[in-house]
Design a protein around this motif. Structure first.
Motif, PDB file in Angstrom:
ATOM      1  N   GLY A  64       9.602  -6.662  -5.235  1.00  0.00           N
ATOM      2  CA  GLY A  64       8.972  -7.355  -4.126  1.00  0.00           C
ATOM      3  C   GLY A  64       7.552  -6.892  -3.889  1.00  0.00           C
ATOM      4  N   LEU A  65       7.307  -5.593  -3.976  1.00  0.00           N
ATOM      5  CA  LEU A  65       5.955  -5.061  -3.787  1.00  0.00           C
ATOM      6  C   LEU A  65       5.018  -5.514  -4.905  1.00  0.00           C
ATOM      7  N   ASP A  66       5.537  -5.589  -6.130  1.00  0.00           N
ATOM      8  CA  ASP A  66       4.731  -6.081  -7.258  1.00  0.00           C
ATOM      9  C   ASP A  66       4.352  -7.550  -7.025  1.00  0.00           C
ATOM     10  N   MET A  83      12.846  -8.252   2.588  1.00  0.00           N
ATOM     11  CA  MET A  83      14.236  -7.998   2.965  1.00  0.00           C
ATOM     12  C   MET A  83      14.790  -6.905   2.054  1.00  0.00           C
ATOM     13  N   SER A  84      15.681  -6.091   2.609  1.00  0.00           N
ATOM     14  CA  SER A  84      16.311  -5.059   1.784  1.00  0.00           C
ATOM     15  C   SER A  84      17.571  -4.541   2.455  1.00  0.00           C
ATOM     16  N   GLY A  85      18.560  -4.256   1.613  1.00  0.00           N
ATOM     17  CA  GLY A  85      19.790  -3.669   2.129  1.00  0.00           C
ATOM     18  C   GLY A  85      19.670  -2.170   2.267  1.00  0.00           C
ATOM     19  N   ARG A  86      18.662  -1.597   1.628  1.00  0.00           N
ATOM     20  CA  ARG A  86      18.450  -0.149   1.692  1.00  0.00           C
ATOM     21  C   ARG A  86      16.949   0.168   1.709  1.00  0.00           C
ATOM     22  N   PRO A  87      16.286  -0.229   2.783  1.00  0.00           N
ATOM     23  CA  PRO A  87      14.838   0.003   2.863  1.00  0.00           C
ATOM     24  C   PRO A  87      14.504   1.482   3.013  1.00  0.00           C
ATOM     25  N   VAL A  92       8.373   0.319   3.227  1.00  0.00           N
ATOM     26  CA  VAL A  92       8.009  -0.452   4.408  1.00  0.00           C
ATOM     27  C   VAL A  92       6.529  -0.272   4.726  1.00  0.00           C
ATOM     28  N   VAL A  93       6.079   0.969   4.695  1.00  0.00           N
ATOM     29  CA  VAL A  93       4.670   1.263   4.985  1.00  0.00           C
ATOM     30  C   VAL A  93       3.754   0.564   3.979  1.00  0.00           C
ATOM     31  N   ALA A  94       4.115   0.628   2.696  1.00  0.00           N
ATOM     32  CA  ALA A  94       3.299  -0.004   1.656  1.00  0.00           C
ATOM     33  C   ALA A  94       3.236  -1.512   1.852  1.00  0.00           C
ATOM     34  N   ALA A  95       4.377  -2.114   2.176  1.00  0.00           N
ATOM     35  CA  ALA A  95       4.429  -3.562   2.363  1.00  0.00           C
ATOM     36  C   ALA A  95       3.573  -4.003   3.544  1.00  0.00           C
ATOM     37  N   HIS A  98      -0.213  -3.712   3.036  1.00  0.00           N
ATOM     38  CA  HIS A  98      -0.808  -4.749   2.190  1.00  0.00           C
ATOM     39  C   HIS A  98      -0.593  -6.154   2.754  1.00  0.00           C
ATOM     40  N   GLY A  99      -0.215  -6.233   4.032  1.00  0.00           N
ATOM     41  CA  GLY A  99      -0.217  -7.535   4.696  1.00  0.00           C
ATOM     42  C   GLY A  99       1.116  -8.193   4.939  1.00  0.00           C
ATOM     43  N   ALA A 100       2.233  -7.513   4.669  1.00  0.00           N
ATOM     44  CA  ALA A 100       3.542  -8.123   4.925  1.00  0.00           C
ATOM     45  C   ALA A 100       3.671  -8.460   6.407  1.00  0.00           C
TER      46      ALA A 100
END
Length: 205
Positions: A64-66, A83-87, A92-95, A98-100
């Motif tokens: 997802g990050l890629d 979305m993630s079952g095991r974030p 989270v910080v990276a996403a 970069h604008g998530a």
């Protein structure tokens, strides 16, 4: 080229989760395009596409990050909801950095999913309105002569007509006439409005 209607692009390598979210969102009236891998979405997207991306954080090949990075690199301004079952905190910080737009924990309740999609699509509509206004602004600015544009830029810096005349080697009466014509074309009445207009043009260049 005319933009296509907004879609919800769902990317998840879990077929059960992908099918469930697709069915849920379509039943709620959204236009949905499902993908089992990020590469398929990247191959599908065009510059005219509008919408948002719901993407699983952890996927094989292209994560997802890629995907987020590649969308940014291609200049595709699509709001992304992870979305993630095991974030994990670092992801989270990276996403977000970069604008998530959001980060949801799976399984995602229907109300939470719809709220995230609604927020993302509202952002798309807002971005489209801003882009349209910027294009209109550029068109009006282009209608000014080079001399009128030069007078406007100096006026926005706070220079008086006599100072602008000296800077451009023109008569004060000429500068005054050019400024009046420019203000009329731009539909503005004062230097503050002019400065704001030029700032918007420069920031969206």
């Amino acid at each position: 080229m005319k933009a296509t209607p907004s879609s919800v692009f769902v990317v998840d390598d879990d077929p059960i989760a992908l099918c469930g979210m697709t069915t849920m969102l379509r039943a709620a009236g959204y236009q949905v395009e499902p993908f089992s891998e990020a590469a398929a979405l990247l191959a599908r997207l065009q510059s005219t596409d509008r919408g948002c991306v719901l993407v699983d954080l952890v996927m094989p090949k292209v994560s997802g990050l890629d995907l987020q990075k590649r969308l940014v690199d291609r200049g595709l301004n699509l709001p992304i909801v992870f979305m993630s079952g095991r974030p994990d905190v670092s992801a989270v910080v990276a996403a977000i950095k970069h604008g998530a737009l959001d980060f949801l924990c799976k399984p995602v309740p229907e109300a939470v999913l719809r709220a995230a999609v609604d927020l993302a699509l509202k952002k798309v509509a807002h971005n489209d309105r801003d882009q349209e206004m910027t294009e209109q602004l550029r068109a009006v600015w282009s209608s000014l002569t080079p001399a009128e544009q030069a007078v406007c830029r100096l006026s926005a810096q706070g220079l008086l007509n006599k100072q602008i005349a000296a800077e451009l080697g023109s008569a004060i009466s000429t500068v005054h006439a050019q400024r009046v014509r420019a203000f009329k074309k731009l539909a503005i009445s004062n230097v503050s409005e002019l400065a704001l207009l030029i700032a918007k043009l420069d920031n969206n260049h």
